[in-house]
Design a protein around this motif. Structure first.
Motif, short mmCIF file in Angstrom:
data_model
loop_
_atom_site.label_atom_id
_atom_site.label_comp_id
_atom_site.label_asym_id
_atom_site.label_seq_id
_atom_site.Cartn_x
_atom_site.Cartn_y
_atom_site.Cartn_z
N ILE A 5 0.85 -1.20 0.00
CA ILE A 5 0.00 0.00 0.00
C ILE A 5 0.88 1.25 0.00
CG2 ILE A 5 -1.62 1.37 1.37
CD1 ILE A 5 -2.89 -1.25 2.32
N VAL A 6 1.91 1.23 0.86
CA VAL A 6 2.72 2.44 1.05
C VAL A 6 3.31 2.97 -0.26
CG1 VAL A 6 4.83 3.32 2.12
CG2 VAL A 6 3.15 2.10 3.50
N PRO A 7 4.01 2.15 -1.05
CA PRO A 7 4.57 2.73 -2.29
C PRO A 7 3.50 3.22 -3.26
CG PRO A 7 5.04 0.36 -2.13
CD PRO A 7 4.48 0.77 -0.82
N ALA A 8 2.34 2.53 -3.30
CA ALA A 8 1.28 2.98 -4.22
C ALA A 8 0.77 4.35 -3.79
CB ALA A 8 0.14 1.97 -4.25
N VAL A 9 0.54 4.49 -2.48
CA VAL A 9 0.05 5.77 -1.96
C VAL A 9 1.06 6.87 -2.25
CG1 VAL A 9 -0.53 7.03 0.15
CG2 VAL A 9 -1.36 4.69 -0.19
N THR A 10 2.33 6.53 -2.01
CA THR A 10 3.39 7.52 -2.20
C THR A 10 3.50 7.94 -3.66
OG1 THR A 10 4.54 6.46 -0.39
CG2 THR A 10 5.81 7.95 -1.76
N ALA A 11 3.48 6.94 -4.54
CA ALA A 11 3.63 7.26 -5.96
C ALA A 11 2.45 8.08 -6.46
CB ALA A 11 3.75 5.98 -6.77
#
Lengths: 370, 697
Positions: free
Chosen positions: B381-387
């Protein structure tokens, strides 16, 4: 020396201004002094047959053999004009049939300019090209008169009105001929208006003025002459094919086009000669430049003066010969007297020049001439 | 029925065209073609067939060509029968055949129109008295008009289409259905849909070919409003040799109605329409109708059926759109973990798929109580949210971290969310809560300063803090205020990378367990109504306790937590004891807080948190009361649990100072100075210099 230069420098703008003023005056004094051409009967059956068999299909389509065998409104216009010059009523009707059914379909009454046999639909660019429209209307008007065919005259009138209505544009104090109804005006591009001087088919203007007198043909014609003089007053003394008039009558090469005196502009002297406007000083300079001792007919960068391409085809060489004949009475060299058709465009220029020579300067092409 | 009034219709139609032509302005010419009155009567039962060539060949007595032409026309128009008067023509054909006429007709038949024109011109040039047959001229003009009309239509030159049609009304017959269609389109493209309908009506009333009639309605579907298409259905011929079948048009109209209703939960589709779509689903292999019905069910409270349908749509290559619906249905069914895993696989397919993935991730993280999530799930979830820089999910990660006792991570996510969406009040509230929990006063004050006027709850949070400090009326030494003065916040942009690297979200598995917090307000709970907690179940009392904490009524919260301790499970008791301690801390009742914390065994992390909080409060209270030795004792005890932050170090420094332990004070102030808070430290160092100078004098 340096002192002199710096002292003289402030006077330069004045000199330019005075020079321009003289130009303007001389141009306004030329009051649409076009000498009408007869055209009909000035191209031999043999020359026309050589052209027709190569470039005109049975459908009446004039084929640009150097451009993927497409057709365009300009080619149809030239085809009509040359068929008339050859007194070939059959071919004229044939070419007109194609032009009428395939190209004259725009809502504004102008012709779509590009037709590609490989594409579906065949019309690949529904914009118009104003020189094509002018040539078609001019040929129709001439043919209507010569052959007493009201269909041609009616079509010519309709097209003349459409040209006047859709392609004339005011720019400052001038009235311009836009190369197309859309895309070239002051509001259409940052460097607009953009014009192409070779779209002024000078000989057609008086004919158009008679067909659609409600439009200021005379003024467009005159402003075109002025503009040519302005554009040819730079160091290289050649106009670029595509000129931006963003700064009024101080033309500069338009963005996105090579700053070249190219295939388009080569026609300008021919059009001037055909219209009988031989007294323009620029023609003399051009004749010099085009002579074999100098650079010859070529595509030239108007900023640097560098030659990009020398044009050796008969159709280009005859342009110089026509100038030399018209200005100095020099006979056309023997090598240029026999038509050797190659590609569509130079072959067209060749026949247009030869038609002019036959009608106005028979002494330069007569067998008696050396 | 179709025959009746057809001539009238034609007339109306043509008048319509003439009116249009006049509108086109000065460019338009009066009709050059035959006038309307001359136009051939429309034969409704059979198409208008061009028999001119046939009649010519017959008149020349050329039987071979007559037969060839009959064969050609029959192939073109299956319903056509040759005229009966051909033999008469043949018999009467005593004129000498003109070879050029025959050649012209042949060219015409081969569609070599330019050559026909050329030959006529050539012949006329040779013989100005010669005239081509009238029939041929008319035929040529019709063909040319059709070509121009078709070319203009292909190039979108609709005015030309209409003016050609006006000039050549002879084109507007059932033999040229394609032309009629193009004219109808030209009307539609020039904003005259009523005329479009008139053309279609004319066609349906007069032209017999069933395939063309059906195609007419298909065209109408693309160009006309649905009501007008529905009106045209009345022309469906149900009897005769070739009855119409407009069923597919009805189905399409039904499908469209369901489609419209499928996106609007307030619109319902009729059972008939729904049945039509079901039928379409059964009779085709396409995903389209399945999707329509899927969305309809989704938006009309039937996510379970929607899920089945989207599954079918996926099997039929419904692709991204089907996947979006499938994920949304799973979410609606509260199968969030499945939804997340599914949506993750599809997230790159289309922007909508990414959006639904982030929404589902947000929902997953925001669950109440916070779920135990796999490290793998949070980790993706974290990288998707960040990107995607998706603030809602960043906020959700903030609350998730907060609720699982990762306050620093929570703070960073709230900051990140605010960076992406500066006006996001819940994130600001989260940031205020977490900075308060971390005792980062400068940061807390900065949030309060920015939001006080826009967020009541943030203002309340700040006022709660002030009320606490104002409770003690004991005069405070001016220097002590150093502690309370907001420091210029060192604005350190929380970089997303840092957050990612930290990623401690899943590490504190204890913290994951049920824990109600202030964050709950995001979920819109309310406990503002005062009520006696006695009688509530353990869990309910616990919830109420946290809710009251959130609206800053700590003493009522204590009562609720007491009820939870009395009746709840061991888990609830631990939780309630923790809550009670916090409530007392909030009221500055530190010893009560310590007692409460002891009422139930606490986890190690909570022990540390509560212990540190209690000791902080104790140290501050002692300091306010000028009990400096006690202050130092509390601080030292606290320092064994957690590192001492700068504001408390300053308290320690001033305590030493007030006890006359200048060397120790100087050491502490210098340490603070080295961490960058030179201003406050300098005040202390100057005070020491002054004091020692005085001593020296």
């Amino acid at each position: 020396m340096t002192l002199q230069v710096s002292r003289r420098a402030p006077f330069l703008p004045w000199l330019v201004a005075i020079f321009s003023l003289v130009m303007v005056m001389s141009a306004s004094s030329q009051n649409l002094s076009v000498q009408p051409l007869k055209i009909v009967g000035t191209v031999s059956a043999a020359d026309w047959e050589a052209y027709r068999s190569r470039f005109v299909e049975d459908s009446g389509r004039v084929v640009d053999t150097a451009n993927g065998n497409i057709s365009h409104s300009e080619g149809q216009g030239y085809g009509l004009l040359l068929a008339l010059a050859a007194s070939d009523r059959r071919s004229f009707e044939q070419i007109w049939s194609f032009t009428f059914t395939e190209l004259l379909i725009r809502d504004d009454g102008l012709a779509v300019w590009k037709w590609d046999p490989e594409a579906k639909p065949r019309v690949t660019d529904r914009n118009n090209a104003t020189d094509g429209d002018l040539l078609i209307a001019y040929a129709l008007a001439k043919a209507g008169e010569v052959w007493q065919e009201p269909r041609y005259t009616a079509a010519a009138r309709k097209l003349a009105k459409a040209i006047g209505k859709n392609t004339f544009a005011r720019s400052g104090r001038s009235l311009l001929l836009l190369p197309g109804a859309d895309g070239f005006g002051a509001g259409d591009r940052p460097d607009g208006p953009v014009v192409n001087l070779s779209y002024w088919v000078f000989e057609a203007f008086p004919v158009m003025a008679a067909l659609a007198p409600e439009y200021e043909w005379n003024r467009v014609w005159r402003d075109g002459v002025l503009l040519l003089q302005q554009a040819a007053s730079g160091r290289v003394r050649l106009p670029a094919d595509w000129l931006s008039l963003e700064n009024g009558l101080q033309p500069k090469p338009a963005d996105g086009f090579p700053p070249e005196f190219g295939y388009n502009s080569l026609r300008i002297p021919l059009y001037l000669l055909r219209a009988g406007m031989t007294d323009m000083e620029w023609l003399r300079a051009l004749k010099q430049r085009w002579s074999a001792e100098n650079e010859g007919v070529a595509v030239v960068n108007v900023v640097t003066g560098q030659i990009r391409e020398r044009l050796a085809d008969q159709g280009y060489a005859i342009l110089h010969a026509a100038l030399a004949c018209a200005l100095d009475g020099t006979p056309v060299p023997a090598a240029l007297r026999t038509f050797e058709p190659s590609l569509y465009y130079p072959s067209t220029l060749y026949l247009l020049a030869k038609s002019l020579l036959g009608e106005k300067y028979p002494q330069c092409v007569s067998s008696a001439a050396p | 029925m179709r025959l009746v009034g057809s001539a009238i219709t034609t007339a109306i139609l043509i008048l319509g065209f003439a009116a249009i032509a006049q509108q086109t302005g000065p460019g338009a010419q009066p009709p050059a073609g035959p006038q309307p009155s001359e136009s051939p009567p429309v034969n409704g039962s059979q198409p208008q067939v061009d028999e001119s060539a046939l009649r010519y060949f017959a008149s020349q007595g050329d039987t071979r060509r007559v037969n060839a032409e009959i064969a050609r026309l029959r192939a073109l128009y299956p319903n056509w029968t040759p005229p009966s008067d051909l033999s008469q023509l043949s018999a009467g054909g005593n004129a000498a055949p003109d070879p050029i006429i025959e050649r012209l007709w042949n060219l015409y038949r081969e569609d070599r129109i330019a050559e026909v024109r050329a030959a006529i011109a050539e012949r006329q040039a040779a013989d100005s008295n010669w005239k081509p047959p009238e029939e041929l001229v008319t035929a040529l003009e019709t063909v040319e008009a059709r070509r121009r009309l078709v070319n203009a239509s292909d190039s979108g030159q609709w005015q030309t289409v209409l003016s050609v049609a006006t000039e050549s009304p002879g084109l507007l017959t059932c033999t040229n259905v394609d032309v009629l269609w193009r004219v109808a389109e030209a009307f539609a493209r020039t904003d005259q849909p009523t005329r479009t309908r008139d053309v279609y009506t004319y066609l349906l009333m007069n032209c017999a070919n069933p395939a063309e009639r059906l195609a007419t309605l298909q065209k109408a579907l693309t160009l006309l409003p649905e009501q007008q298409v529905t009106d045209l259905l009345q022309f469906e011929g149900r009897t005769g040799e070739t009855p119409d079948d407009f069923g597919s048009i009805r189905d399409e109209l039904a499908r469209r109605r369901v489609e419209r209703a499928s996106l609007d939960s307030k619109m319902t589709a009729s059972a008939e329409d729904l049945a039509a779509v079901e039928r379409l689903i059964r009779n085709t292999n396409e995903a389209g109708p399945v999707l329509v019905l899927g969305w309809y069910n989704y938006h009309h409270g039937n996510p379970a059926r929607a899920l089945e349908l989207f599954k079918t749509a996926l099997d039929r290559n419904g692709a991204a759109k089907a996947a979006e619906g499938y994920a949304m249905s799973l979410r609606a069914l509260e199968r969030l973990a499945e939804a997340e895993a599914f949506a993750y696989e599809w997230r790159e397919r289309a922007p909508e798929n990414m959006k639904i993935y982030l929404d589902i991730a947000t929902a997953l993280l925001s669950q109440d109580p916070p779920p135990r999530l796999d490290a793998q799930v949070v980790g993706r979830i974290v990288p998707a949210v960040t990107a995607q820089r998706f603030p809602d999910a960043a906020q959700a990660l903030g609350w998730y971290s907060y609720n699982t006792e990762q306050i620093r991570t929570a703070r960073d996510w709230f900051r990140t969310a605010l960076g992406w969406k500066p006006e996001d009040e819940p994130s600001a509230y989260g940031l205020a809560l977490s900075t308060q929990r971390l005792n980062e006063r400068a940061a807390f004050n900065a949030v309060v300063a920015r939001w006080r006027n826009r967020s009541e709850r943030i203002a309340d949070l700040a006022d709660g803090t002030n009320a606490r400090s104002g409770q003690r009326s004991a005069p405070v030494q001016p220097r002590v205020e150093v502690d309370a003065t907001p420091r210029p916040a060192v604005s350190r942009q929380v970089t997303v990378e840092r957050v990612e690297v930290e990623q401690p979200l899943v590490r504190t598995e204890e913290g994951v367990r049920v824990r109600q917090t202030q964050a709950r307000s995001v979920l819109g709970r309310s406990c503002a109504m005062t009520r006696n907690p006695a009688g509530l179940s353990g869990d309910a009392a616990l919830t109420r306790g946290w809710c009251l904490m959130e609206i800053n009524r700590p003493l009522e919260a204590v009562a609720a937590f007491d009820q939870a301790i009395a009746t709840g499970s061991s888990r609830s008791r631990e939780e309630a004891a923790y809550g009670k301690s916090l409530a007392y801390l909030r009221k500055n009742l530190t010893s009560e807080a310590a007692v409460a914390a002891a009422e139930a065994p606490q986890t190690r992390s909570r022990q540390v948190e509560l212990g540190a909080s209690i000791l902080t409060q104790r140290a501050l209270a002692a300091y306010r009361d000028k009990r400096y030795v006690e202050t130092l004792l509390a601080l030292s005890e606290r320092a064994r649990l957690v590192p001492e932050q700068n504001d408390l170090l300053l308290i320690r420094g001033w305590s030493y100072f007030n006890l006359g332990r200048y060397k120790d004070a100087e050491q502490v102030f210098r340490a603070v100075q080295r961490t960058g808070h030179s201003e406050e430290a300098s005040v202390g160092l100057n005070a020491i210099r002054e004091a020692t100078d005085q001593v020296a004098q």
